[in-house]
Design a protein around this motif. Structure first.
Motif, PDB file in Angstrom:
ATOM      1  N   VAL A  95     -55.276 -45.353 -48.163  1.00  0.00           N
ATOM      2  CA  VAL A  95     -54.248 -46.750 -48.046  1.00  0.00           C
ATOM      3  C   VAL A  95     -53.608 -46.596 -49.756  1.00  0.00           C
ATOM      4  N   GLN A  96     -52.729 -46.462 -50.296  1.00  0.00           N
ATOM      5  CA  GLN A  96     -51.364 -46.867 -51.218  1.00  0.00           C
ATOM      6  C   GLN A  96     -50.940 -48.067 -51.874  1.00  0.00           C
ATOM      7  N   VAL A  97     -51.679 -48.165 -52.224  1.00  0.00           N
ATOM      8  CA  VAL A  97     -50.693 -49.669 -53.158  1.00  0.00           C
ATOM      9  C   VAL A  97     -49.412 -49.228 -53.675  1.00  0.00           C
ATOM     10  N   ARG A  98     -48.288 -49.600 -53.408  1.00  0.00           N
ATOM     11  CA  ARG A  98     -47.055 -49.767 -53.537  1.00  0.00           C
ATOM     12  C   ARG A  98     -45.721 -50.957 -54.115  1.00  0.00           C
ATOM     13  N   ASP A  99     -45.559 -50.952 -54.704  1.00  0.00           N
ATOM     14  CA  ASP A  99     -44.831 -52.041 -55.337  1.00  0.00           C
ATOM     15  C   ASP A  99     -44.049 -52.288 -56.713  1.00  0.00           C
ATOM     16  N   LYS A 100     -42.789 -52.004 -55.929  1.00  0.00           N
ATOM     17  CA  LYS A 100     -42.214 -51.551 -57.181  1.00  0.00           C
ATOM     18  C   LYS A 100     -41.225 -52.746 -58.125  1.00  0.00           C
ATOM     19  N   ASP A 101     -41.731 -54.065 -57.458  1.00  0.00           N
ATOM     20  CA  ASP A 101     -40.880 -55.033 -58.270  1.00  0.00           C
ATOM     21  C   ASP A 101     -42.371 -55.882 -59.048  1.00  0.00           C
ATOM     22  N   LEU A 143     -52.797 -45.253 -56.054  1.00  0.00           N
ATOM     23  CA  LEU A 143     -52.289 -45.764 -56.773  1.00  0.00           C
ATOM     24  C   LEU A 143     -51.077 -45.272 -56.884  1.00  0.00           C
ATOM     25  N   ASN A 144     -49.695 -46.134 -56.452  1.00  0.00           N
ATOM     26  CA  ASN A 144     -48.144 -45.316 -56.370  1.00  0.00           C
ATOM     27  C   ASN A 144     -47.961 -45.303 -58.026  1.00  0.00           C
ATOM     28  N   ASP A 145     -48.105 -44.777 -57.841  1.00  0.00           N
ATOM     29  CA  ASP A 145     -47.045 -44.022 -59.413  1.00  0.00           C
ATOM     30  C   ASP A 145     -47.851 -44.672 -60.517  1.00  0.00           C
ATOM     31  N   ARG A 146     -48.822 -45.326 -60.766  1.00  0.00           N
ATOM     32  CA  ARG A 146     -49.194 -46.144 -61.624  1.00  0.00           C
ATOM     33  C   ARG A 146     -50.330 -45.352 -62.568  1.00  0.00           C
ATOM     34  N   ILE A 188     -54.162 -41.551 -56.972  1.00  0.00           N
ATOM     35  CA  ILE A 188     -52.828 -41.442 -57.645  1.00  0.00           C
ATOM     36  C   ILE A 188     -52.050 -40.705 -56.609  1.00  0.00           C
ATOM     37  N   HIS A 189     -51.002 -41.081 -56.085  1.00  0.00           N
ATOM     38  CA  HIS A 189     -49.617 -40.661 -55.163  1.00  0.00           C
ATOM     39  C   HIS A 189     -48.285 -40.751 -56.461  1.00  0.00           C
ATOM     40  N   VAL A 190     -48.566 -39.220 -56.551  1.00  0.00           N
ATOM     41  CA  VAL A 190     -46.606 -39.182 -57.503  1.00  0.00           C
ATOM     42  C   VAL A 190     -45.337 -38.622 -56.952  1.00  0.00           C
ATOM     43  N   GLY A 191     -44.416 -39.017 -57.413  1.00  0.00           N
ATOM     44  CA  GLY A 191     -43.441 -37.856 -56.799  1.00  0.00           C
ATOM     45  C   GLY A 191     -43.177 -37.223 -57.611  1.00  0.00           C
ATOM     46  N   GLN A 192     -41.855 -36.868 -57.052  1.00  0.00           N
ATOM     47  CA  GLN A 192     -41.489 -35.492 -58.013  1.00  0.00           C
ATOM     48  C   GLN A 192     -40.216 -36.247 -59.007  1.00  0.00           C
ATOM     49  N   SER A 193     -40.256 -37.185 -59.058  1.00  0.00           N
ATOM     50  CA  SER A 193     -40.163 -38.018 -60.505  1.00  0.00           C
ATOM     51  C   SER A 193     -41.018 -38.852 -61.429  1.00  0.00           C
ATOM     52  N   ASP A 194     -41.898 -38.861 -60.915  1.00  0.00           N
ATOM     53  CA  ASP A 194     -42.887 -39.284 -61.265  1.00  0.00           C
ATOM     54  C   ASP A 194     -43.494 -39.173 -63.092  1.00  0.00           C
ATOM     55  N   THR A 195     -45.124 -39.062 -63.295  1.00  0.00           N
ATOM     56  CA  THR A 195     -45.528 -37.929 -63.979  1.00  0.00           C
ATOM     57  C   THR A 195     -45.754 -37.455 -63.540  1.00  0.00           C
ATOM     58  N   LEU A 208     -49.097 -35.521 -53.961  1.00  0.00           N
ATOM     59  CA  LEU A 208     -46.866 -35.483 -54.162  1.00  0.00           C
ATOM     60  C   LEU A 208     -46.167 -35.419 -53.228  1.00  0.00           C
ATOM     61  N   SER A 209     -45.671 -36.284 -53.397  1.00  0.00           N
ATOM     62  CA  SER A 209     -44.355 -35.797 -52.989  1.00  0.00           C
ATOM     63  C   SER A 209     -43.577 -34.294 -52.751  1.00  0.00           C
ATOM     64  N   ALA A 210     -43.460 -33.853 -51.695  1.00  0.00           N
ATOM     65  CA  ALA A 210     -43.207 -32.482 -51.764  1.00  0.00           C
ATOM     66  C   ALA A 210     -42.304 -32.488 -50.791  1.00  0.00           C
ATOM     67  N   THR A 249     -37.350 -48.851 -44.921  1.00  0.00           N
ATOM     68  CA  THR A 249     -37.883 -49.448 -46.653  1.00  0.00           C
ATOM     69  C   THR A 249     -38.175 -49.158 -47.242  1.00  0.00           C
ATOM     70  N   LYS A 250     -37.702 -47.873 -47.745  1.00  0.00           N
ATOM     71  CA  LYS A 250     -37.288 -47.026 -48.848  1.00  0.00           C
ATOM     72  C   LYS A 250     -36.116 -47.293 -49.246  1.00  0.00           C
ATOM     73  N   ALA A 251     -35.609 -47.842 -49.975  1.00  0.00           N
ATOM     74  CA  ALA A 251     -33.871 -48.048 -50.093  1.00  0.00           C
ATOM     75  C   ALA A 251     -32.888 -46.843 -50.183  1.00  0.00           C
TER      76      ALA A 251
END
Ligand SMILES: Cc1ncc(COP(=O)(O)OP(=O)(O)O)c(N)n1
Ligand SMILES: Cc1nc(C(=O)O)sc1CCOP(=O)(O)O
Ligand SMILES: [Mg+2]
Length: 232
Positions: free
Chosen positions: A46-52, A84-87, A103-110, A127-129, A157-159
């Motif tokens: 499970v990954q918790v993702r909430d950008k808002d 956790l997504n990014d946090r 933790i899951h991070v993307g290329q523009s995250d930590t 990591l997203s790649a 889902t992802k704008a």
């Protein structure tokens, strides 16, 4: 590759749920209720993702999700990690409290090296790649446990997501990755069979479960359609 797979031992990686709070609410459920049901249906990560929401709200949400997972796996030997997504700061706080989060991070995250410096070796890091240079950099860190590749299909889902790359290109990327890989983006039970045999360790979904009338049934149907994924 095998060292990374060792760190995933005991986890059923075939079906990975990324949460979307708005989609769960539109379906008439909390995120925690959705997660409890989906894990009962077979979701293994499970990954918790909430950008808002802010970090304080994210901390509360993650605690609810961790409790929901614990309820769903109680009495079994299942190991279902919560990412956790990014946090990264929130993950650090939870780990200090003794809660085993990842933790899951993307290329523009930590950057991954910074994640490890902050959180240590124990948590899993995703990591997203999506290209060879990103895979090579990920391998060079020696600190990435799995990569997320997407979007494989078009997603709403992802704008800001680009168009889906399709299963053939996904298969090429998985073979370049040299790390355990999951696919994400536009995946549902009808498309999952097209992702078998590509060398993935699993598939990630958001709306296929968060928008489902019955998350437990949706998870079970996704797993039935994916099977063993054609084996890694
Ligand atoms: C498993 C997995 N793979 C990819 C992503 C996308 O992460 P990112 O590129 O950082 O984008 P956001 O999710 O942060 O919008 C993911 N979350 N999970
Ligand atoms: C969070 C996310 N990341 C993506 C990527 O391609 O990196 S696609 C995506 C959303 C996937 O949602 P759905 O399963 O509803 O299509
Ligand atoms: Mg991100």
């Amino acid at each position: 590759m095998s060292a990374a797979l060792d760190r995933l031992a005991g986890i059923d990686t075939r079906l990975y749920l990324v949460t979307d709070s708005a989609q769960c609410a539109e379906a008439g459920r909390t995120v925690a209720e959705t997660v409890r049901s989906a894990v009962a249906g077979g979701v293994g990560i499970v990954q918790v993702r909430d950008k808002d929401i802010d970090d304080t709200e994210f901390l509360v949400l993650t605690r609810e999700v961790v409790a929901a997972v614990a309820e769903a796996v109680a009495g079994t030997d299942r190991r279902v990690p919560v990412f956790l997504n990014d946090r990264v700061a929130v993950a650090g706080r939870l780990r200090e409290e003794g809660t085993d989060v990842h933790i899951h991070v993307g290329q523009s995250d930590t950057p991954v090296a910074e994640v490890r410096a902050l959180l240590g070796d124990a948590p899993l890091v995703g990591l997203s790649a999506a290209e060879d240079a990103e895979f090579a950099a990920a391998r060079a860190t020696g600190a990435v446990d799995l990569v997320g590749i997407g979007p494989v299909f078009d997603t709403t889902t992802k704008a800001d997501a680009p168009a889906g790359i399709g299963p053939d290109r996904l298969g090429e990327l998985v073979s370049q990755a040299g790390l355990p890989a999951v696919a994400i983006g536009g995946i549902d039970a009808t498309r999952v069979p097209d992702l078998r045999g590509l060398g993935l360790i699993g598939v990630c979904v958001v709306s296929a479960i968060c928008r489902a009338a019955d998350p437990e049934l949706a998870a079970a149907e996704l797993l039935a359609a994916y099977g063993d994924g054609g084996a890694v």
